[in-house]
Design an enzyme around this catalytic site. Structure first.
Site, short mmCIF file in Angstrom:
data_model
loop_
_atom_site.label_atom_id
_atom_site.label_comp_id
_atom_site.label_asym_id
_atom_site.label_seq_id
_atom_site.Cartn_x
_atom_site.Cartn_y
_atom_site.Cartn_z
N ASP A 235 0.86 -1.19 0.00
CA ASP A 235 0.00 0.00 0.00
C ASP A 235 0.90 1.24 0.00
O ASP A 235 2.03 1.17 -0.50
CB ASP A 235 -0.96 -0.04 1.20
CG ASP A 235 -2.25 0.71 0.93
OD1 ASP A 235 -2.16 1.90 0.55
OD2 ASP A 235 -3.35 0.16 1.11
N HIS A 258 1.96 1.94 -3.21
CA HIS A 258 1.02 2.90 -3.79
C HIS A 258 1.55 4.32 -3.78
O HIS A 258 0.79 5.27 -3.92
CB HIS A 258 -0.33 2.82 -3.08
CG HIS A 258 -1.02 1.49 -3.26
ND1 HIS A 258 -2.28 1.24 -2.80
CD2 HIS A 258 -0.61 0.35 -3.85
CE1 HIS A 258 -2.62 -0.02 -3.10
NE2 HIS A 258 -1.61 -0.57 -3.73
#
Ligand SMILES: *[C@@H]1O[C@H](CO)[C@@H](O)[C@H](O)[C@H]1NC(C)=O
Ligand SMILES: *[C@@H]1O[C@H](CO)[C@@H](O)[C@H](O)[C@H]1NC(C)=O
Length: 413
Positions: A235, A258
């Site tokens: 993430d 991310h």
């Protein structure tokens, strides 16, 4: 007792305390072993370090000894060559010692899901440091926090994971350096309500497919440096949340992951403020996003004075995003109002993207547009067969653009 007598007694106690402290330090020195009075080795408090026995109680005892000793500085040390299994634990302050170093040379491993038991709701972390001022958590690059996350990831909807492997809550003058963090149940590190922190030389890894395994989450903190870290997770590498200001992030290698995100801000109409963020000299390798600001519709507050400079992208998807319609669910209601985004500079962002849609994508609120958005010296080329889409798209975003590939005319309206 009248106030004068009381005051005198307190004074006397303080005086005795300082004399006692001086004599303890002198005594430790005169013994010739530099640290004997100030170092608390967890194995001296019963930690076994065989990777099978829960050593949490021994860690707590070592911590309490160091915290309550009242020395100027004290150190808890976790020796090398051993693996310490630890259940959820809280290292609480305030401490009598003015500064505490937690030295991690060995491995600290969490219990797997089947042995985890009741989750620790107190701070929602595997390892929580709370209200400890002048704390340093340091290693020599070999010490490890292993969250044993793989036993949780396939079951995320069924089991309540600890939100953070390592959480610092209300710890001012914090230093974290030279450690490895891997495979957290959920997010790896949280910095919450901490002012003046220096985070450096961390190596954070979890598989790119592991759910919600953020690297570092920041909230309600001011005056932070984060530098020289390598993060490869499932993430955000770094997420900056509400109440945060004056953060300098540099020399971070991110990917997979991310990217670096500000937000999401303004969920459920919340008023949130973020300002003074500088992300510099970072590299994004095969990340799902690059630099991103995201907020929910209907929020309030602001995200302002944000600089992204000298950033290198290697096959990153969605390199530059502002999304004021953040909606991780299928649909979100249309709402009026937003966290105001202004004063954002993108300077010297270069490299390659695999973006199938826009390289630069600014979706700003219709009711609260983005203003003072500045692009200069941008050169991001498409690779991987999507060259036709190397474009910039803007809605309700206003500012300036200079020397940009792709061109960012859309912001100059
Ligand atoms: C932060 O800590 C690192 C490593 O200890 C050090 O090299 C660096 O100078 C510090 N940065 C600041 C701004 O204090
Ligand atoms: C970032 O890189 C530039 C150019 O190499 C250098 O001048 C600057 O000092 C660097 N800043 C940080 C914080 O690493």
């Amino acid at each position: 007792m009248d106030n004068h007598v009381m005051g005198f007694m307190v004074y006397l106690l303080l005086l005795l305390g300082s004399i006692f402290e001086v004599s303890v330090v002198k005594c430790a020195k005169s013994k010739g072993s530099s640290d004997s009075g100030t170092t608390f080795d967890v194995t001296k408090f019963g930690a076994i370090g065989n990777g099978k026995t829960d050593d949490a109680k021994a860690f707590t005892s070592a911590w309490e000894a160091a915290c309550n000793k009242g020395l100027a500085t004290s150190m808890v040390t976790v020796p090398s060559g051993k693996t310490f299994l630890i259940s959820a634990i809280k290292f609480a302050g305030p401490c009598k010692s003015r500064s505490i170093t937690f030295e991690i040379l060995g491995s600290i491993v969490a219990l797997p899901k089947q042995a985890w038991g009741k989750r620790d709701d107190d701070g929602d972390a595997w390892i929580l440091f709370h209200q400890v001022q002048g704390l340093s958590v340091v290693g020599n690059g070999k010490g490890v926090f292993d969250g044993h996350g793989a036993s949780w990831w396939p079951h995320v909807s069924l089991y309540d994971r600890a939100s953070f492997a390592l959480r610092f809550s209300h710890c001012n003058n914090l230093r974290v350096s030279g450690l490895k963090h891997m495979n957290s149940q959920k997010n790896h590190i949280s910095i919450n309500g901490c002012n003046h922190a220096n985070i450096s030389n961390l190596h954070i890894t979890a598989p790119g497919t592991s759910p919600n395994t953020d690297g570092i989450d920041i909230s309600s903190s001011t005056s932070l440096f984060i530098q020289d870290c390598v993060m490869a997770t499932g993430d955000d590498c770094i997420a900056i949340n509400g109440g945060t200001s004056d953060v300098k992030i540099s020399r971070i290698t991110c990917g997979p992951g991310h990217g670096i995100s500000i937000g999401s801000l303004g969920k459920n109409g919340k008023h949130e403020e973020v300002e003074g963020i500088h992300v510099e000299n970072c590299t994004f390798i095969k990340t799902q996003n690059g630099v991103r600001i995201k907020s929910w519709q209907g929020g309030a507050g602001f995200a302002k004075n944000i600089i992204f400079s000298n950033i290198n992208f290697e096959s990153a998807d969605n390199p530059i995003i502002i999304d004021q319609y953040y909606c991780p669910h299928k649909t979100c209601d249309t709402k009026v109002g937003a966290v105001k985004v202004s004063g954002v500079k993108y300077i010297g962002l270069r490299g390659t993207t695999v973006a199938k849609d826009a390289t630069i994508d600014l979706k700003c609120s219709k009711t609260v547009p983005c203003t003072d958005i500045e692009f200069s010296d941008i050169n991001i080329k498409s690779v991987g067969g999507h060259a036709g889409n190397a474009i910039a798209k803007c809605t309700n975003a206003h500012g300036t653009a200079r020397s940009c590939t792709p061109p960012v005319h859309c912001v100059q309206t």
